[in-house]
Design an enzyme around this catalytic site. Structure first.
Site, PDB file in Angstrom:
ATOM      1  N   CYS A  30       5.237  -9.427 -13.622  1.00 29.88           N
ATOM      2  CA  CYS A  30       3.838  -9.014 -13.680  1.00 29.88           C
ATOM      3  C   CYS A  30       2.982 -10.083 -14.362  1.00 29.88           C
ATOM      4  O   CYS A  30       3.141 -10.340 -15.557  1.00 29.88           O
ATOM      5  CB  CYS A  30       3.770  -7.684 -14.427  1.00 29.88           C
ATOM      6  N   CYS A  33       0.884  -8.918 -17.292  1.00 30.83           N
ATOM      7  CA  CYS A  33       1.771  -8.631 -18.429  1.00 30.83           C
ATOM      8  C   CYS A  33       2.039  -9.897 -19.238  1.00 30.83           C
ATOM      9  O   CYS A  33       2.147  -9.846 -20.467  1.00 30.83           O
ATOM     10  CB  CYS A  33       3.101  -8.054 -17.949  1.00 30.83           C
TER      11      CYS A  33
END
Length: 105
Positions: A30, A33
């Site tokens: 991600c 993230c």
């Protein structure tokens, strides 16, 4: 350094904590993230001894991500006395996370 929280350690580390707990639900693939990760690490260092700061890899630990309705990552949940008292979905500035913890200290 943020704690690595797993399904096996979530209850003890998060739900039974006597301190505020900030949990970053994330995954290695991600991109957003990876933007939040360094912020979480800074907060972990700054709040050492005052709050618990940890990360849950949702690919490896799905039980509590599902229980708390984490559908998008990164999602950062703030817990107090085993209850969710704050939620931030997506990338946010550092103060969005620290303000949530400061309000509980």
């Amino acid at each position: 350094m943020a704690l690595e929280i797993t399904d096996a350690t979530f209850e003890e580390t998060v739900l039974n904590s006597d301190k505020p707990v900030l949990v970053d639900f994330w995954a290695a693939w991600c991109g957003p993230c990876r933007m939040v990760g360094p912020i979480i690490e800074q907060i972990s260092d700054e709040y050492d001894g005052k709050a618990v700061v940890g990360k849950v890899d949702v690919d490896a630990n799905q039980e509590f991500a599902a229980k708390y309705g984490v559908r998008n990552i990164p999602t950062v949940l703030v817990f107090q006395n085993g209850e969710v008292v704050g939620r931030q979905v997506g990338v946010a500035p550092k103060n969005a996370y620290t303000d949530a913890i400061d309000g509980l200290l």
